[in-house]
Design an enzyme around this catalytic site. Structure first.
Site, mmCIF file in Angstrom:
data_model
loop_
_atom_site.group_PDB
_atom_site.id
_atom_site.type_symbol
_atom_site.label_atom_id
_atom_site.label_comp_id
_atom_site.label_asym_id
_atom_site.label_seq_id
_atom_site.Cartn_x
_atom_site.Cartn_y
_atom_site.Cartn_z
ATOM 1 N N GLY A 27 0.834 -1.195 0.000
ATOM 2 C CA GLY A 27 0.000 0.000 0.000
ATOM 3 C C GLY A 27 0.861 1.234 0.000
ATOM 4 N N GLY A 49 0.578 5.753 -0.425
ATOM 5 C CA GLY A 49 -0.230 6.947 -0.621
ATOM 6 C C GLY A 49 0.440 8.134 0.018
ATOM 7 N N GLY A 81 2.071 7.550 3.385
ATOM 8 C CA GLY A 81 3.302 6.789 3.468
ATOM 9 C C GLY A 81 3.154 5.447 2.800
ATOM 10 N N VAL A 126 2.870 0.966 3.265
ATOM 11 C CA VAL A 126 2.566 -0.188 4.100
ATOM 12 C C VAL A 126 3.259 -1.402 3.493
ATOM 13 C CG1 VAL A 126 0.779 -1.694 5.032
ATOM 14 C CG2 VAL A 126 0.345 0.760 4.823
ATOM 15 N N LYS A 155 3.575 -0.139 8.894
ATOM 16 C CA LYS A 155 3.181 1.168 8.374
ATOM 17 C C LYS A 155 4.301 2.167 8.649
ATOM 18 C CE LYS A 155 -0.141 4.884 9.271
ATOM 19 N NZ LYS A 155 -1.282 5.295 10.110
ATOM 20 N N ASP A 191 -11.254 9.759 12.543
ATOM 21 C CA ASP A 191 -10.975 9.711 11.105
ATOM 22 C C ASP A 191 -11.624 8.457 10.505
ATOM 23 O OD1 ASP A 191 -9.946 10.608 8.704
ATOM 24 O OD2 ASP A 191 -7.964 9.706 9.021
#
Length: 742
Positions: A472, A474, A477, A479, A492, A589
């Protein structure tokens, strides 16, 4: 009127061990006396030929350990008054007799004892064939009542095998006008045999005396030479055979005399003033040095057999005849050996190389140039030259035999290597320092105490943090997927640094997740704090996020039952955070990207970066608004006041995305939210139906979908108080799911 004043000298107390000459250390396991014999009295070692009990000493070397003192004291065992039974007090009472005279020299009291006093020892050195003992400072004083008082003790007796050490002792006199005499005499006949004297006089002014200088002005001294070491029964006296003269200046009522080890006493003009200054300054006395030798015999003739009672029992030892007129001999270990030559195997090889390192002053005795390498061996040592040189390091003759070009090449290579190593060490040290600073700044001291959270070292995460493991990526950062401690994990790593205020909240995220244990919440395994921005290690959730399944490249079909299941269990996880922990937890969030799905589409709430711990039914105010505005409560946007109802609003947006498969966007005034709110306001079922995902718009399911949309619209109410609690949302969604199953 002539008055003979006898002041006899007793050698009593101990000089600090620091005054003893420095000797190379002996092995602590090396014996110094015969088996079964006492080898220590208090702080003093007792090496053979000295000993306490029969069989433990040679003739004349008996000593006595007096345990009436603490610590015990060691004495030569002469025939003396029964000092072995003296107490600390009676010892001084018995031997501190005084003789008093009036100003005319008439005796008012006189007491004496012809027997000798015991000699207390301070240390024994078989290597130097000497012992050090103590004697009191003798004084002669005029008192305030015009009486003359002279302290008198029994004479000190040194019989064979002991003599005063030549050139190691001095006779010292201190006073305004003092004549000090050390003599061998017979007490009752007062027959003077031989004597050693010194005179001190400052007839003009006491200011003539100078501290640190003992040259006859206020202080005098005479060296005990080989011709005066014969004294075996000696005493210290003042003004022998002369009239006692009252002092002109009452500030100087006393004269002092003492036999003391050379260089021990440092004269001070203050010692001349007052009453009994030096006896008070040295209450246990001053040290003097005594030589000893074995018997009246001599060393065996070279090549001849030793006598039956020969005392040099150790191999690697030698014999030397004594220099005093009493005769005898002493035993010494051979060069390069150390220990006690009077006992079998007492002389052991010494490590000259170790001594050179430990005692730099001994390097002159064991030379080895800087171009040599010291190597110890039995009975000596060698000093071969270093590699590339020839000669002898002992003689300092090592010369280079390496070619200049080779030396330059090796030197350059070595310099480069050394520089590289130094740079590496500096960088390594700097990196370690930086990691320690990061660890502390990121809350390490606090997080170490959190249970169920593992603090990973930076090195432990290196195998996982590879580009091939990225699953992952974005703006937040990256993953990474990997294996740590035998289990799959998601690591992460934030892409950019955050400001100090946000860093201060990192420990909060870890503490929050360490308290949450729920099947619908991602479990935090640990973290790494040795980096600028901390790295988090989670359990690995295989399918990715709800955002990926609904909108991304990994989009998958979802039936209504799966969507209701995702909605109900996500709500259950948030309800647990809000109401079922000891302290209410706000996520802050909530969005599809932060709801992960496993292979069975079980949802797990993740990413607690802006979560807060608050008391139940309280709000949390923040000075800056953070999170994704597309899902953010408009009340929170306006006031910065984060509450549980803020999470409820965000979850309402998530429900709309789940039933519509359309992405909520803040840029277009969130048309998704506005569309559902408008349809609900005008109660248009047709318009609402158009908003649902075509995959789940079967006619039989429309009632369930409208119920689901209704719950979402209630969550989106602008009036915070009209929004349902998360626990209510979870219960209603669970009921819808059960209806779907029926």
């Amino acid at each position: 009127m002539s008055v003979v004043m006898w002041f006899l000298f007793l050698f009593l107390a101990a000089v600090p061990a620091a005054m003893a000459e420095q000797q190379p250390p002996s092995s602590s396991s090396r014996p110094i006396t015969l088996p079964g014999c006492l080898d220590k009295c208090g702080n003093i070692s007792i090496p053979f030929p000295f000993g306490v009990k029969p069989g433990c000493f040679l003739d004349g070397f008996q000593v006595t350990c007096n345990h009436s003192f603490q610590p015990p004291r060691l004495f030569l065992a002469f025939e003396t008054p029964d000092y072995n039974t003296f107490s600390r007090t009676s010892f001084h009472q018995v031997f501190d007799d005084t003789t008093r005279y009036d100003s005319a020299g008439n005796s008012s009291d006189y007491s004496s004892n012809s027997s000798a006093m015991p000699v207390e020892l301070m240390d024994i050195s078989v290597a130097r064939a000497e012992v050090r003992a103590y004697g009191l400072v003798r004084s002669s004083c005029f008192r305030a009542n015009n009486t003359y008082q002279a302290q008198q003790l029994q004479a000190t007796t040194l019989t064979a095998p002991f003599t005063l050490a030549a050139m190691r002792n001095v006779l010292v006199g201190v006073g305004l006008r003092t004549k000090v005499i050390m003599a061998t005499s017979f007490f009752y006949t007062r027959t003077l045999v031989r004597r050693l004297t010194c005179d001190s006089e400052t007839s003009l002014s006491p200011d003539q005396a100078t501290s640190g200088i003992c040259s006859g002005l206020g202080c005098c001294q005479s060296i005990v030479t080989p011709t005066t070491t014969f004294f075996t029964f000696f005493e210290v006296d003042f003004n022998w055979g002369e009239e006692v003269i009252m002092p002109d200046d009452p500030r100087f009522p006393c004269s002092y005399g003492m036999v003391v080890e050379s260089s021990y006493y440092n004269f001070s003009t203050e010692d001349m003033y007052g009453d009994d200054v030096l006896p008070k300054k040295f209450p246990r006395g001053v040290p003097f040095v005594i030589d000893f030798a074995i018997g009246n015999g001599s060393c065996p003739v070279a090549g001849g057999p030793p006598p039956p009672d020969y005392a040099c029992l150790s191999g690697n030892s030698s014999c030397a005849n004594a220099t005093s007129d009493k005769g005898g001999y002493v035993c010494k270990c051979l060069e390069h050996y150390d220990g006690n030559p009077y006992i079998p195997n007492g002389c052991q090889d010494i490590d000259e190389c170790a001594l050179r390192d430990q005692y730099p002053d001994l390097r002159k005795d064991y030379p080895c140039s800087s171009d040599g390498i010291c190597v110890n061996r039995l009975g000596g040592y060698d000093c071969p030259c270093k590699t590339g040189m020839r000669g002898d390091g002992k003689n300092g003759t090592c010369t280079e035999q390496f070619p200049l070009r080779a030396k330059i090449a090796v030197g350059a290579t070595g310099a480069l290597l050394a520089t590289s190593v130094c740079v590496f060490l500096v960088l390594l040290r700097r990196e370690k320092t930086r990691m320690k600073e990061y660890f502390k700044k990121n809350g390490g001291p606090i997080l170490k105490e959190v249970s169920n959270i593992k603090i990973f070292k930076k090195e432990e995460l290196k195998p996982v943090l590879k580009s091939s493991n990225i699953v992952g990526k974005g703006a937040f950062g990256e993953v990474y997927k990997g294996v740590l401690d035998g289990q799959q994990v998601a690591v992460k790593r934030p892409a950019v640094s955050v400001d100090a205020a946000q860093k201060g909240q990192f420990a909060n995220e870890v503490i929050i997740q360490s308290r949450i244990i729920h099947k619908n919440i991602v479990r935090l395994i640990g973290c790494c704090l040795e980096v600028d921005v901390p790295i988090l290690v989670y359990e690995f959730v295989s399918k990715g996020s709800m955002d990926d399944i609904l909108h991304g490249d990994r989009k998958e079909p979802l039936n209504l039952d799966q969507r209701l299941s995702i909605a109900a269990e996500s709500a259950e996880g948030l309800a647990y955070m809000h109401s079922k922990t000891t302290t209410s937890i706000l996520h802050g969030d909530v969005k599809p990207a932060n709801i992960l799905l496993n292979d069975e589409f079980v949802p797990k709430i993740s990413d607690f970066g802006i979560s807060r711990l608050i008391a139940v039914d309280k709000a949390q105010h923040t000075n800056y608004v953070i999170g994704d505005r597309s899902y953010m409560d408009p009340v929170y946007l306006q006031t910065g006041l984060l509450t549980k109802k803020s999470d409820v609003y965000s979850f309402g947006v998530v429900l709309l995305e789940l039933v519509s498969r359309r992405r909520a966007t803040y840029a277009d005034n969130n048309s998704l939210v506005m569309s559902f709110l408008d349809a609900h306001r005008i109660q248009s079922r047709s318009r609402t139906a158009e908003l649902f995902d075509k995959e789940i718009t079967a006619a039989r399911d429309m009632e369930l979908l409208e119920g689901l949309a209704g719950i979402a619209v209630e969550c989106l109410n602008y009036d915070v108080d009209q929004r349902p609690e998360m626990t209510e949302v979870a219960e209603r969604l669970l009921m819808l799911r059960r209806s779907c199953h029926k």
